[in-house]
Write a protein that holds these residues in place. Structure first.
Motif, PDB file in Angstrom:
ATOM      1  N   THR A  59     -20.077  11.650  10.439  1.00  0.00           N
ATOM      2  CA  THR A  59     -19.541  12.463   9.668  1.00  0.00           C
ATOM      3  C   THR A  59     -17.939  12.022   9.668  1.00  0.00           C
ATOM      4  O   THR A  59     -17.314  12.155   8.658  1.00  0.00           O
ATOM      5  N   VAL A  60     -17.478  11.836  10.916  1.00  0.00           N
ATOM      6  CA  VAL A  60     -15.999  11.530  10.944  1.00  0.00           C
ATOM      7  C   VAL A  60     -15.859  10.238  10.171  1.00  0.00           C
ATOM      8  O   VAL A  60     -14.644  10.244   9.500  1.00  0.00           O
ATOM      9  N   ARG A  61     -16.658   9.152  10.405  1.00  0.00           N
ATOM     10  CA  ARG A  61     -16.510   7.973   9.536  1.00  0.00           C
ATOM     11  C   ARG A  61     -16.381   8.303   7.970  1.00  0.00           C
ATOM     12  O   ARG A  61     -15.635   7.638   7.210  1.00  0.00           O
ATOM     13  N   ALA A  62     -17.210   8.987   7.685  1.00  0.00           N
ATOM     14  CA  ALA A  62     -17.412   9.208   6.259  1.00  0.00           C
ATOM     15  C   ALA A  62     -16.168  10.160   5.683  1.00  0.00           C
ATOM     16  O   ALA A  62     -15.846   9.802   4.412  1.00  0.00           O
ATOM     17  N   THR A  63     -15.453  10.905   6.512  1.00  0.00           N
ATOM     18  CA  THR A  63     -14.511  11.633   6.076  1.00  0.00           C
ATOM     19  C   THR A  63     -12.920  11.136   6.230  1.00  0.00           C
ATOM     20  O   THR A  63     -11.915  11.404   5.631  1.00  0.00           O
ATOM     21  N   ALA A  64     -12.853  10.186   7.103  1.00  0.00           N
ATOM     22  CA  ALA A  64     -11.655   9.732   7.763  1.00  0.00           C
ATOM     23  C   ALA A  64     -11.229   8.312   6.910  1.00  0.00           C
ATOM     24  O   ALA A  64     -12.243   7.534   6.254  1.00  0.00           O
TER      25      ALA A  64
END
Length: 716
Positions: free
Chosen positions: A383-388
């Motif tokens: 999720t972090v990689r998808a939003t950053a």
């Protein structure tokens, strides 16, 4: 008089500098001699209150040797209005100490708070009378008084100073009184329905956290927020869940801009009039009116800036602090409390939920998780990689080979990112402020140069000698413990404005600036160059297409223990405003790629960086693992003061050393500072010892002022 009470005026008990042991013997002698306690019945021929004729007053004098209650007689005409918690005026000072009926009244009128009414005074002599009840509105309840006392003790300060921060100045119109009496307490507002999880579902424990709040629980969490604008709505949902349980909620943010975003989110979720906003921007009358609505129980949700940490929310169920690393959370007035620590105290005292959130993560937040006091609230790595956004780096070696960088201060990669980003929308350029103080570092690996004795930063004197800024120890044979290098270099200092250069390079693109003189709140989503200093970045509609973080060494090179942590917080704060990588969002940072804060930004792992910093500070005996106090004053006074302090046995004194005076004066201007360091468990003892010594010094009137600050934010 008792150990906590004094007679009115003239410095009260202990004003003559008598030690506590001597005062205790005096009190015991009085008790054994059966001296009758004062039961005032008249004052200058006028009758006094028949019931509880003695008022205990906290005078508004923020000096430690007067940090106690003073007894006053209550005249009959003030009996009804003189209730616990109201503001009063009393005679205090020279001549007011032994005022008797028929004698000219002495002392000057000063403000104070009526703490309680009692039947008798421990002081055997005549009491001065209350001069005036300023307002019958009770503004100081036992809960707020207890919190203020706890804060004063933690920071070695006076109760009166804390209350100056906690209780806003009175505004007569805002009280809306009729016939001199405060209105009856309103009925509590009906609780709203529990909110839907919304974007909290992106976090592994997010939905469970909301359910616990709505069910009346008291979870404690350190929340690493995902990049993007959803954080304000997520805070609003946590507040709504708490209100659904019939309890109140308090949100503290570092400045007016984030307060406005949380305000808008709460209004959208709860409707108008369901929460109060406590910020300095609102003006004195409106802010006091909102504060009174909170104290009276008309609203149970509060969002505000630093002073709101003391807001008297009824049945408090949740406290929230956003971006606790921001300097706006540290008060600049004695005793210098920090929002995070005060809200931790409130969560413990009121047994309520605690949420510490931010895009980044401080070392103190990591310590709360490591100790088990709070649980981590984070999203999965996918999720972090998808939003950053995508983060790319440009190091010194790349700059040396880059002709564009030498000519225009922008590497080729930055120019390419600018051009591509401007095709999609606005581009943010973060430029560090001028005025950062340089420190020394290894010329080969850039590791900070530190003292071998106390690990403090080294500085070069005019004669070329290296000396520790903390303990003053000289260093004649320094070498880098990381790479073994022997050469030092000064870090980059500041960066000039790039708006004009970028304007010439992109003449058809508007250039907007946001900084100390003029801070923008938002910018449109159309192509533009937005040049901003750290912390002043406006929010772009739909997010920025790209961001450039220039001159990373200007922030990493600060002579401060928190330089790396603060640089990462500033970078993430800017990068979080950029669109996700899936939408083409790109961030370019000009800094050495191998450095720990830069790598944490590339991985978008602020919590991991904070954990590693915490481990390193534990090894080096640094805060927050170890507690520290800064003692500053004119040359010669600091060592003299510390010699009279009964410090804990495990305390270590670093210094004193000369320091620059306010305004940038040279160390030779006559100011010095010492740091006192104690291991975990001795912080309360250190604060108590310093407070006692300072009170004794002030009671004696011994020499120039010595300033004490517990947990100073800057020990560099």
């Amino acid at each position: 008089m008792s150990g906590e009470n004094g007679q009115a005026g003239g410095g009260g008990a202990g004003g003559d500098g008598a030690p506590p042991e001597q005062l205790a013997l005096i009190r015991e002698s009085v008790r054994r001699a059966k001296v009758p306690r004062a039961k005032p019945r008249t004052w200058r021929g006028a009758a006094l209150a028949k019931e509880l004729p003695v008022a205990r007053v906290l005078v508004d004098k923020g000096v430690l040797h007067l940090d106690r209650y003073f007894d006053y007689a209550v005249p009959e005409e003030l009996d009804e209005a003189a209730q616990p918690g109201v503001r009063v005026r009393v005679r205090f000072g020279a001549g007011g100490r032994t005022v008797r009926e028929g004698r000219r009244e002495g002392g000057s009128l000063i403000d104070g708070y009526l703490v309680e009414r009692v039947a008798e005074s421990d002081y055997a002599g005549p009491l001065a009378a209350l001069a005036q009840v300023v307002s019958p509105e009770p503004v100081l309840d036992p809960e707020l008084l207890g919190l203020a006392r706890a804060v004063a003790d933690r920071y070695a300060g006076s109760l009166a100073d804390v209350l100056q921060l906690a209780v806003p100045p009175r505004h007569a119109r805002a009280e809306a009184r009729e016939s001199g009496a405060p209105p009856a307490p309103p009925a509590p507002p009906a609780p709203p329905a529990p909110p839907e999880p919304g974007s909290w579902a992106r976090y592994g424990r997010g939905e469970g956290f909301l359910r616990a709040l709505a069910g009346g629980g008291a979870p404690r969490a350190v929340w690493t927020a995902l990049p993007g604008p959803e954080w304000a709505e997520e805070i609003a949902r946590a507040v709504a869940a708490t209100l659904a349980s019939g309890r109140g909620a308090l949100v503290v943010v570092p400045s007016g801009r984030p307060a406005g975003r949380v305000d808008a989110a709460l209004t959208a979720l709860l409707g108008e009039g369901q929460h109060a906003v406590l910020t300095a921007d609102a003006g004195q009358e409106r802010r006091y009116r909102e504060w009174l609505a909170v104290r009276r129980g008309a609203v149970r949700a509060v969002v505000g800036t630093r002073a709101a940490m003391f807001a008297p929310v009824r049945n408090l169920g949740l406290v929230v602090v956003w971006d606790d690393g921001d300097s706006g959370h540290s008060d600049d007035h004695a005793p210098f409390p920090h929002v995070r620590e005060v809200l931790e105290l409130r969560a413990t005292r009121d047994r309520c939920a605690f949420l510490l959130g931010g895009w980044s993560c401080t070392v103190e937040a990591a310590q709360l998780v490591e100790s088990g006091w709070a649980a981590p609230l984070v999203a999965e790595r996918e999720t972090v990689r998808a939003t950053a956004p995508l983060v790319r780096t440009v190091g010194d070696q790349d700059l040396a080979r880059d002709e564009a960088a030498r000519a225009a201060r922008l590497p080729t990669l930055a120019w390419q990112t600018l051009r591509e980003g401007l095709r999609q929308g606005p581009v943010l350029i973060q430029v560090p402020r001028r005025g950062y103080v340089p420190r020394l570092a290894c010329a080969q690996c850039r590791a900070p140069a530190r003292c071998r004795r106390c690990a403090g930063p080294l500085e070069a004197r005019d004669d070329g000698e290296l000396r520790c800024v903390w303990c003053g120890t000289g260093e004649t044979s320094w070498h880098c413990p990381e790479c073994g290098g022997f050469r030092l270099r000064a870090q980059v200092v500041g960066a000039r404005r790039t708006a004009e250069e970028l304007g010439r390079a992109f003449p058809a693109v508007p250039v907007r600036t946001s900084g100390r003189e003029h801070v923008l709140d938002t910018v449109p989503g159309t192509p533009a160059l937005v040049v901003s200093t750290p912390g002043a970045e406006p929010v772009a509609e739909g997010g920025y297409a790209a961001a450039l973080l220039l001159d990373g060494w200007a922030m990493l090179g600060r002579p401060d223990l928190r330089a790396g942590e603060e640089a990462l917080r500033r970078w993430i704060g800017a990068a979080a405003l950029v669109r996700p990588q899936s939408a083409g969002g790109t961030v370019v940072i000009v800094a050495e790629p191998t450095l720990r804060p830069v790598q944490a930004l590339v991985r978008w792992d602020p919590a991991g960086h904070a954990v590693r910093e915490l481990g390193e500070r534990r090894e080096l005996a640094f805060p927050p693992v170890f507690r520290m106090a800064a003692v500053a004053g004119p040359v010669g006074t600091v060592a003299e003061f510390l010699a009279g302090v009964e410090l804990p046995g495990d305390a270590e004194v670093l210094g004193p050393v000369p320091v620059a005076a306010p305004g940038g004066a040279a160390p030779s201007a006559g100011s010095e500072r010492a740091l006192v360091r104690v291991p975990p468990g001795s912080g309360a003892g250190l604060a108590a010892a310093l407070k006692m010594a300072q009170a004794a010094r002030m009671a004696r009137g011994a020499g120039p002022e010595v300033r004490i600050r517990i947990d100073p934010p800057d020990i560099g």
